[in-house]
Enzyme design. Structure first.
Site, PDB file in Angstrom:
ATOM      1  N   ASP A  81       0.633  -1.036  -0.093  1.00 31.52           N
ATOM      2  CA  ASP A  81       0.166   0.092  -0.130  1.00 31.52           C
ATOM      3  C   ASP A  81       0.814   1.272  -0.003  1.00 31.52           C
ATOM      4  OD1 ASP A  81       0.719  -0.852   2.565  1.00 31.52           O
ATOM      5  OD2 ASP A  81      -0.642   0.565   3.499  1.00 31.52           O
ATOM      6  N   GLU A 139      -0.641  -1.953   5.122  1.00 27.37           N
ATOM      7  CA  GLU A 139       0.170  -2.238   6.442  1.00 27.37           C
ATOM      8  C   GLU A 139       0.147  -0.576   6.807  1.00 27.37           C
ATOM      9  OE1 GLU A 139       3.335  -0.939   8.741  1.00 27.37           O
ATOM     10  OE2 GLU A 139       3.261  -0.135   6.692  1.00 27.37           O
TER      11      GLU A 139
HETATM   12 NI    NI Z   1       6.626   1.161   5.536  1.00 26.12          NI
END
Ligand code: NI
Length: 393
Positions: A81, A139
């Protein structure tokens, strides 16, 4: 086991790694919205002859490289991401999505794992067991590792250990940072609401001032690090926002504060919410206002297993040489790789990408962040060497 000619195999694909990284850099997407990203990952995996499983926990992608011999399964993880940041630099591969940017370098994680996959496929005959490639969403939040585990990524085949890496502008290109034990902090959140009683700014005796109480709370919270934490341990208590009030001559009746709490030590991690509650309640009682605390657990500490860390270090030293492998500082940043490392033993290592000559100097998450792409082969070689060593039979 010595890994031979990886230098050649990976060196030959450097241009390809750079191309891959730039392809993903142009299309950053936020957590659980990585539709273009995961479709492109799946396309690249299919081109390698793999059969990726898509839509895992939303936008995750998983693929299995089966070794020629039976054995254990190693999970290799890349997060995919981007961040809600407007890219400032004018590089030709800059983000084409306004207000979204791969400002943490997860584009390079995708490229390195795809590169590692390509090399590993060529070396299946050496592998006793499997490499399970896990491309994980979100994440940067709200977290995709735990949902992927819940979606069954640790089974079929059963995962025995996990590795992953983060490109790292805190180390120069050419260095790999490997360290056992806790390396990234837990990342909890706290919201504190102070409620007093408003009034005229000129008549404080008839009010209960939430601003003064909030100021005392913020100051007193600093004693959690200075007085409740061992001088040999580290922790952070940061109040990042403070909102409330109406006007310069009105006493505020309500202040809302939010903050982040970071720790490495498990026991301290358990104790901090109690410390915050005690301080907020004590200060508020003393000043005649009401305080409420909402404490939310975030990612736990990212902790490397000693044996897996030794394996990665040995593999990296054999592949890149002693001088390339360093013992990095811990960081108070957080990572949801922590969930994989709580499920199985593993190692999360850093791939140095700082290079002043190329302008790769900005910290991660900065709108001008960029990384030295010469770092990519070092990451691929460490991933491949560690995998072949773990699956050597
Ligand atoms: Ni990172």
């Amino acid at each position: 086991m010595t890994v031979l000619d990886l230098d050649e195999a990976v060196g030959a694909m450097t241009a390809e790694l750079v191309g891959l990284r730039r392809e993903f850099h142009r299309i950053p997407e936020l957590g659980f919205e990585e539709h273009k990203t995961s479709a492109l990952i799946a396309e690249k995996l299919r081109a390698l002859g793999l059969e990726p499983q898509t839509g895992v926990a939303g936008t995750g992608v998983v693929a299995l490289i089966e070794g020629a011999h039976p054995g254990r399964t190693l999970l290799l993880r890349a997060d995919i991401d981007g961040l809600p940041v407007d890219e400032r630099s004018e590089v030709e591969y800059r983000s084409t999505h306004p207000n979204k940017m791969h400002a943490c370098g997860h584009d390079s994680h995708i490229a390195m794992l795809l590169g590692a996959a390509r090399v590993l496929i060529d070396r299946k005959h050496e592998m006793h067991g499997n490499a399970k490639l896990v491309f994980q969403p979100a994440e940067e939040g709200p977290g995709g590792a735990q949902p992927m585990i819940e979606a069954g990524v640790m089974e079929n085949p059963h995962v025995d250990a996990a590795i992953g890496c983060h490109i790292w502008n805190n180390l120069p290109t050419g260095q790999i940072g490997v360290r056992e034990g806790p390396i990234l902090a837990s990342t909890d959140q706290v919201e504190i609401v102070i409620e007093g009683s408003g009034g005229h700014g000129a008549q404080p005796q008839r009010a209960a001032d939430a601003v003064v109480a909030a100021a005392h709370v913020v100051t007193a919270l600093q004693t959690i690090v200075s007085r409740n934490t061992s001088p040999l341990e580290s922790a952070v208590v940061t109040i990042g926002t403070m909102n409330g009030g109406y006007r310069h001559n009105i006493i505020a009746d309500r202040i809302v504060m939010t903050g982040t709490v970071r720790t490495f030590d498990e026991e301290l991690w358990r104790q901090v919410p109690g410390h915050i509650e005690r301080i907020v309640q004590g200060v508020c009682a003393a000043l005649g206002v009401q305080g409420t605390v909402e404490y939310t657990r975030g990612y736990p500490t990212t902790t490397n297993d000693p044996d897996m860390t030794a394996l990665v270090r040995e593999a990296a030293v054999a592949e890149l040489g002693e001088e390339a492998v360093v013992y990095p500082e811990k960081t108070m940043g957080g990572e949801d790789m922590s969930y994989f490392l709580r499920a199985v033993p593993g190692c999360f290592f850093f791939v140095g990408s700082h290079n002043a000559a190329k302008g790769a100097t900005h910290p991660h998450h900065h709108p001008s962040f960029d990384l030295d792409e010469d770092a990519l082969p070092y990451g691929v070689r460490t991933l491949v060497a560690s995998t072949l060593k773990y699956l050597a039979g």
